[in-house]
Design a protein around this motif. Structure first.
Motif, mmCIF file in Angstrom:
data_model
loop_
_atom_site.group_PDB
_atom_site.id
_atom_site.type_symbol
_atom_site.label_atom_id
_atom_site.label_comp_id
_atom_site.label_asym_id
_atom_site.label_seq_id
_atom_site.Cartn_x
_atom_site.Cartn_y
_atom_site.Cartn_z
ATOM 1 N N UNK A 6 -27.859 19.543 62.086
ATOM 2 C CA UNK A 6 -27.079 18.987 63.185
ATOM 3 C C UNK A 6 -27.473 19.581 64.520
ATOM 4 N N UNK A 7 -28.116 20.738 64.500
ATOM 5 C CA UNK A 7 -28.503 21.381 65.742
ATOM 6 C C UNK A 7 -29.749 20.729 66.351
ATOM 7 N N UNK A 8 -30.400 19.885 65.601
ATOM 8 C CA UNK A 8 -31.602 19.216 66.090
ATOM 9 C C UNK A 8 -31.252 17.798 66.507
ATOM 10 N N UNK A 9 -31.718 17.411 67.670
ATOM 11 C CA UNK A 9 -31.447 16.062 68.156
ATOM 12 C C UNK A 9 -32.685 15.207 67.954
ATOM 13 N N UNK A 10 -32.530 14.071 67.290
ATOM 14 C CA UNK A 10 -33.676 13.250 66.914
ATOM 15 C C UNK A 10 -33.760 11.950 67.693
ATOM 16 N N UNK A 11 -32.907 11.755 68.690
ATOM 17 C CA UNK A 11 -32.952 10.515 69.445
ATOM 18 C C UNK A 11 -31.944 9.507 68.921
ATOM 19 N N UNK A 12 -31.375 8.715 69.815
ATOM 20 C CA UNK A 12 -30.316 7.766 69.455
ATOM 21 C C UNK A 12 -30.906 6.485 68.890
ATOM 22 N N UNK A 13 -31.467 6.580 67.698
ATOM 23 C CA UNK A 13 -31.989 5.413 66.980
ATOM 24 C C UNK A 13 -31.939 5.715 65.489
ATOM 25 N N UNK A 14 -32.003 4.670 64.668
ATOM 26 C CA UNK A 14 -32.018 4.859 63.224
ATOM 27 C C UNK A 14 -30.800 5.610 62.714
ATOM 28 N N UNK A 15 -31.028 6.576 61.817
ATOM 29 C CA UNK A 15 -29.934 7.309 61.198
ATOM 30 C C UNK A 15 -29.064 8.022 62.221
ATOM 31 N N UNK A 16 -29.704 8.583 63.267
ATOM 32 C CA UNK A 16 -28.932 9.322 64.276
ATOM 33 C C UNK A 16 -27.951 8.400 65.000
ATOM 34 N N UNK A 17 -28.390 7.217 65.381
ATOM 35 C CA UNK A 17 -27.492 6.262 66.021
ATOM 36 C C UNK A 17 -26.475 5.736 65.013
ATOM 37 N N UNK A 18 -26.921 5.513 63.784
ATOM 38 C CA UNK A 18 -26.006 5.035 62.751
ATOM 39 C C UNK A 18 -24.834 5.979 62.534
ATOM 40 N N UNK A 19 -25.084 7.294 62.583
ATOM 41 C CA UNK A 19 -23.997 8.251 62.395
ATOM 42 C C UNK A 19 -22.947 8.118 63.491
ATOM 43 N N UNK A 20 -23.353 7.764 64.696
ATOM 44 C CA UNK A 20 -22.394 7.585 65.782
ATOM 45 C C UNK A 20 -21.445 6.427 65.491
ATOM 46 N N UNK A 21 -21.914 5.435 64.725
ATOM 47 C CA UNK A 21 -21.103 4.277 64.350
ATOM 48 C C UNK A 21 -20.615 4.385 62.901
ATOM 49 N N UNK A 22 -20.803 5.552 62.294
ATOM 50 C CA UNK A 22 -20.397 5.798 60.906
ATOM 51 C C UNK A 22 -21.051 4.819 59.937
ATOM 52 N N UNK A 23 -22.322 4.518 60.192
ATOM 53 C CA UNK A 23 -23.099 3.629 59.330
ATOM 54 C C UNK A 23 -24.266 4.404 58.735
ATOM 55 N N UNK A 24 -24.595 4.101 57.500
ATOM 56 C CA UNK A 24 -25.667 4.803 56.804
ATOM 57 C C UNK A 24 -26.962 3.992 56.835
ATOM 58 N N UNK A 25 -28.039 4.644 57.222
ATOM 59 C CA UNK A 25 -29.393 4.092 57.153
ATOM 60 C C UNK A 25 -29.511 2.688 57.739
ATOM 61 N N UNK A 26 -29.146 2.480 58.999
ATOM 62 C CA UNK A 26 -29.338 1.153 59.602
ATOM 63 C C UNK A 26 -30.824 0.864 59.760
ATOM 64 N N UNK A 27 -31.223 -0.405 59.696
ATOM 65 C CA UNK A 27 -32.643 -0.740 59.844
ATOM 66 C C UNK A 27 -33.143 -0.420 61.249
ATOM 67 N N UNK A 28 -34.368 0.101 61.340
ATOM 68 C CA UNK A 28 -34.929 0.519 62.621
ATOM 69 C C UNK A 28 -36.422 0.231 62.642
ATOM 70 N N UNK A 29 -36.941 -0.141 63.810
ATOM 71 C CA UNK A 29 -38.368 -0.345 64.024
ATOM 72 C C UNK A 29 -38.829 0.624 65.098
ATOM 73 N N UNK A 30 -40.048 1.150 64.943
ATOM 74 C CA UNK A 30 -40.539 2.199 65.827
ATOM 75 C C UNK A 30 -41.837 1.790 66.515
ATOM 76 N N UNK A 31 -42.065 2.382 67.681
ATOM 77 C CA UNK A 31 -43.337 2.279 68.378
ATOM 78 C C UNK A 31 -43.464 3.496 69.285
#
Length: 316
Positions: A6-31
């Motif tokens: 939890x001390x590491x910040x990984x950016x507000x996308x994918x799992x990290x963003x999903x946790x903010x909405x209490x959702x597990x493993x939302x689909x994400x695309x990267x570039x």
């Protein structure tokens, strides 16, 4: 989630963003940009009404460009603990969240949205490639809703790829995410020389430096004197300028970031509130509970119970 994770910040996308909405493993695309700055888009769906408040999305020098695929008649936004927007959003409209401002939203109805993650570094890089100078970032008021056909078309093109993302699709994903970043920079960016700087407030570089120093010392804290010295100001001028810029004192801002970390730690049901208080930098559980309740409106135990209920609804 483990305490050290939890001390590491990984950016507000994918799992990290999903946790903010209490959702597990939302689909994400990267570039990524030519200089290696990460870009991403996350699809979030909430099918039940009465969802409630999100958790903080992290304090990051980046934006989320949010495209609403489903109408929201009750949507409220808080930035840095203050209500900044309460409005309805039609399907097909978009808005921008500045992650430096600790955005939290209230969601009253089912939601389906795409969240494009764009670090400020990517905006600056795109502006240089476009031949624009002195670009500070995207110039859109918090929660301001807008309709843009290009943003909508890019989102609709990406939508079916979430369920069939393969290596063959990556060139298209790169083209669309990098193209959207360039388009947002070209269309919605603002000059770093702002005419509306508040008299007595910190300069933008001073505010960024102070926030970064406090983030790095979130556990043991940092004195006003150290912050003031780094900004070449007196302690009094630093404190007054920070409050003028953010609406809160440096100490209040630091406590708010500790609450953000505590919300991350609460995702682990095996971690006690006393452990969370300690690892988030609070003096004791009583202090943690008092500050948490002031910011979130409910006690830590009630928040954790609500989080567990969301997880049960998601699993049902």
């Amino acid at each position: 989630m483990k305490l050290e994770e939890a001390r590491m910040y990984h950016g507000a996308f994918g799992d990290r963003l999903g946790r903010s909405f209490h959702l597990s493993s939302p689909p994400v695309l990267h570039s990524q940009t030519r200089r290696g700055v990460h870009l991403a888009v996350t699809e979030l769906r909430i099918d039940q009404p009465g969802y409630g408040m999100t958790s903080p999305m992290g304090s990051d020098d980046a934006y989320l460009v949010c495209l609403n695929l489903r109408k929201q008649s009750t949507h409220e936004l808080w930035c840095d603990g203050r209500s900044v927007c309460s409005t309805a959003y039609d399907a097909g409209t978009a808005y921008v969240l500045d992650l430096r401002c600790d955005p939290i939203t209230y969601i009253g109805e089912p939601l389906h949205s795409l969240y494009f993650y764009m670090p400020r570094q990517a905006i600056v890089e795109a502006s240089e490639e476009l031949g624009k100078r002195n670009i500070a970032g995207l110039d859109i008021r918090p929660g301001e809703c807008f309709q843009d056909a290009i943003v909508g078309h890019i989102a609709q093109t990406l939508l079916p790829i979430f369920n069939s993302a393969t290596a063959a699709n990556q060139p298209l994903i790169n083209h669309l995410l990098q193209g959207l970043c360039a388009y947002m920079t070209s269309t919605y960016s603002g000059s770093s020389i702002r005419p509306d700087i508040v008299r007595g407030a910190l300069a933008p570089w001073q505010q960024r430096l102070v926030m970064q120093m406090m983030r790095e010392r979130i556990f043991d804290g940092i004195s006003i004197g150290e912050l003031a010295e780094a900004c070449s100001l007196s302690a009094g001028a630093l404190a007054r300028g920070f409050k003028k810029s953010t609406g809160m004192s440096p100490h209040q801002w630091l406590l708010s970031r500790r609450v953000d970390l505590a919300l991350e730690l609460m995702a682990d049901p095996d971690t006690t509130l006393a452990e969370i208080a300690f690892h988030a930098g609070f003096s004791d559980q009583s202090h943690f509970s008092r500050v948490f309740t002031q910011k979130m409106g409910v006690a830590p135990g009630a928040w954790r119970k609500s989080l567990a209920n969301h997880k049960r609804m998601e699993a049902a």
